[in-house]
Design a protein around this motif. Sequence first.
Motif: not given
Length: 134
Positions: A101-114
Motif C-alpha cells: 500500500a502507498d498512501f498519504l499522509p505519511d503520518s497515517a503509517s502506524e494506523q495503516v500498518k496496524c
Amino acid sequence: MASETVQIATKASPDFVWDAIRDIGALHTRLVPGFVVQTELEPGARIVTFGNGMIVREPIIALDEDRRRLVWSAEGAGLSHYNASVQVFATQGGSQVVWIADFLPDSASEQVKCMMQEGISALKTTMDKAAETS
C-alpha cells in the motif's frame, strides 16, 4: 508518500487463494472474516465495513488473472491518497501473499500498518483453515 508491505505464507494453493481474492464482494465471508464484516458491490467499486466500524469505498483499479494480482484504491479513513495491490505467488506446498500500500499522509503509517497486519493475519488464518479442510 508512505509505503507499507505485509506478506504471509499459507498452506492453501495459489488458485484457491486467488479465487477468494478475486471474489471482490466476499471479503467478509471468504477472505478476511472478522477483519471485514460487510462488503457491498457497486459498479467499479466495493464499500467495505471493517470490524472496527470504519467504512471505506474501494474503487477496483485492476484484476489481473494471469498475474493473480488485484489493485484498488480507497476513499475515506482520513487518507488523501491510498493505492494498494495484493498478489499471490506459488510456493512449495502453498502460496505467498504480498500486499503493498502507498498512501498519504505519511503520518497515517502506524494506523495503516496496524490494519494491514491485522488484515493479512486474518487472511492467513482463513486460508490455512480452508487448506486443512479441503
